[in-house]
Write a protein that holds these residues in place. Structure first.
Motif, PDB file in Angstrom:
ATOM      1  N   THR A   7       0.795  -1.000  -0.281  1.00 26.10           N
ATOM      2  CA  THR A   7       0.010  -0.549  -0.223  1.00 26.10           C
ATOM      3  C   THR A   7       1.209   1.557   0.218  1.00 26.10           C
ATOM      4  OG1 THR A   7      -1.631  -1.051   1.001  1.00 26.10           O
ATOM      5  CG2 THR A   7      -2.051   1.379   1.514  1.00 26.10           C
ATOM      6  N   GLN A  65      -6.981   0.525  -1.113  1.00 27.28           N
ATOM      7  CA  GLN A  65      -7.687  -1.234   0.126  1.00 27.28           C
ATOM      8  C   GLN A  65      -8.803  -0.725   0.346  1.00 27.28           C
ATOM      9  OE1 GLN A  65      -3.984  -2.321   1.924  1.00 27.28           O
ATOM     10  NE2 GLN A  65      -5.157  -4.371   2.466  1.00 27.28           N
ATOM     11  N   ASP A 108      -5.229  -1.456  -5.409  1.00 25.41           N
ATOM     12  CA  ASP A 108      -4.506  -1.853  -4.763  1.00 25.41           C
ATOM     13  C   ASP A 108      -5.776  -3.073  -3.638  1.00 25.41           C
ATOM     14  OD1 ASP A 108      -3.416  -2.269  -2.126  1.00 25.41           O
ATOM     15  OD2 ASP A 108      -3.314  -0.591  -1.636  1.00 25.41           O
ATOM     16  N   GLU A 109      -5.276  -4.151  -3.639  1.00 21.80           N
ATOM     17  CA  GLU A 109      -6.407  -5.837  -3.424  1.00 21.80           C
ATOM     18  C   GLU A 109      -7.970  -5.408  -3.922  1.00 21.80           C
ATOM     19  OE1 GLU A 109      -5.570  -7.166   0.582  1.00 21.80           O
ATOM     20  OE2 GLU A 109      -3.813  -6.182   0.696  1.00 21.80           O
TER      21      GLU A 109
END
Ligand SMILES: Nc1ncnc2c1ncn2[C@@H]1O[C@H](COP(=O)(O)OP(=O)(O)OP(=O)(O)O)[C@@H](O)[C@H]1O
Ligand SMILES: [Mg+2]
Length: 320
Positions: free
Chosen positions: A45, A87, A163-164
């Motif tokens: 991140t 995220q 992010d993810e």
């Protein structure tokens, strides 16, 4: 030749005396998918936040270019070229999905009409038309995630940071997300994603980097990474038990399975290693009914590179 959408040299970041990124080099060609893998707390991140101008890197970092712009000199130009899905969701639960989209259109200075068109098109594409007029707080996790990414696309970015993107999604939603990501790339967009799912990196990414202890522990295609760890083998299958026995006695390092009539010979996945196995079989006069090459999966790679018994820095592997 295509240029690089993202290029970073010696990316560094510390918080107090904790070094999070300790000299990370990244090179992501335009129109490709790059996956940054790493265990919790590895700095994924942080890397995304730096590359998307949300956090500044340490001054000791080398040059970072995103979308052809120098991140330090021209962060505004970088911001105009990118979209970021963090995220943690940027969706405002108090307003509807459509209102969230229109808010993004405003932020990108789209006209009222343009904003409405972009919102309608993306809500349709992300299968959110029915939910569009409902407060986002009533959405399921998967719907929120789709809305998040739809919001990222409002400004038509050429480079997207995810992010993810699929954490917490069920298998169907995950596959839908993969499909969306592939479509983006077929439109020429560059995708930089982080993930905990090795399967996801394997499915999507042109190149994968494994981040561990602040550094890139290994980088390459999924295939190249799999060849870094032991566990690869060639498997021979026989229909005749006698020939299976002959093969087993002729090959000293082989492991046999008497029931399945198979023989496993340890081997990496490279052409050279495969040829040497074939030469040995020829010399021993062995002819199998079936020959398959097995490479370890990314899970093996991940554990080998990031476990407590992970590789020390000195033995960083490069498979470029
Ligand atoms: N603002 C901050 N101040 C201090 N430490 C921070 C800050 N942001 C991140 N860190 C630390 O940096 C390290 C890397 O965090 P980061 O969020 O980048 O990891 P990650 O790889 O994204 O992890 P995860 O898989 O859990 O999302 C962690 O040890 C974290 O505690
Ligand atoms: Mg993270």
């Amino acid at each position: 030749m295509k240029g690089l959408a993202i290029a970073a040299n010696g990316l560094r970041k510390s918080y107090g005396d904790k070094t999070v990124l300790d000299g990370v080099d990244l090179a992501v060609p335009e129109g490709t998918i790059f996956a940054l893998l790493g265990p919790n707390g590895a700095g994924k991140t942080t890397a995304v936040k730096i590359l998307s101008t949300l956090v500044s890197p340490d001054p000791a970092s080398g040059e970072i270019r995103v979308g052809g712009h120098d991140l330090a000199a021209d962060p505004q130009a970088v911001r105009a070229a990118i979209g970021v899905t963090g995220q943690f969701s940027a969706v405002d639960g108090l307003i509807t999905g459509e209102e969230n989209m229109l808010l993004m259109a405003d932020l990108h200075h789209l006209s009222r009409d343009e904003g409405r068109r972009a919102a309608a098109r993306l809500l349709e594409r992300f299968d959110l038309v029915e939910a569009a007029k409902k407060p986002a707080s009533t959405y399921s996790g998967g719907m929120k995630r789709r809305l998040d990414i739809a919001m990222t696309l409002v400004g038509g970015p050429r480079i997207i940071f995810l992010d993810e993107p699929t954490t917490g999604l069920d298998p169907r939603s995950r596959h839908t997300m993969w499909q969306i990501i592939r479509e983006l790339v077929s439109d020429g967009v560059t995708v930089f994603l982080t993930t905990q799912y090795l399967e996801e990196a394997d499915e999507l990414a042109d190149r994968i980097a494994v981040l561990n202890d602040g550094r890139i522990a290994a980088e390459g295609t999924a295939g190249e990474l799999k060849r870094l760890v032991p566990g690869g083998h060639v498997r021979l299958r026989f229909s005749d038990p006698a020939r299976h026995r002959d093969a087993l006695s002729a090959l000293a390092d082989a492991i046999g399975d008497d029931e399945a009539l198979t023989v496993q010979i340890p081997s990496g996945g490279s052409q050279r290693e495969l040829r040497s196995v074939l030469d040995r079989l020829d010399r021993a006069g062995i002819e199998a009914d079936e020959l398959t090459v097995h490479t370890p999966d990314l899970d093996n790679v991940f554990f080998a590179l990031t476990g407590s018994a992970g590789l020390p820095h000195q033995s960083k592997e490069s498979v470029r």
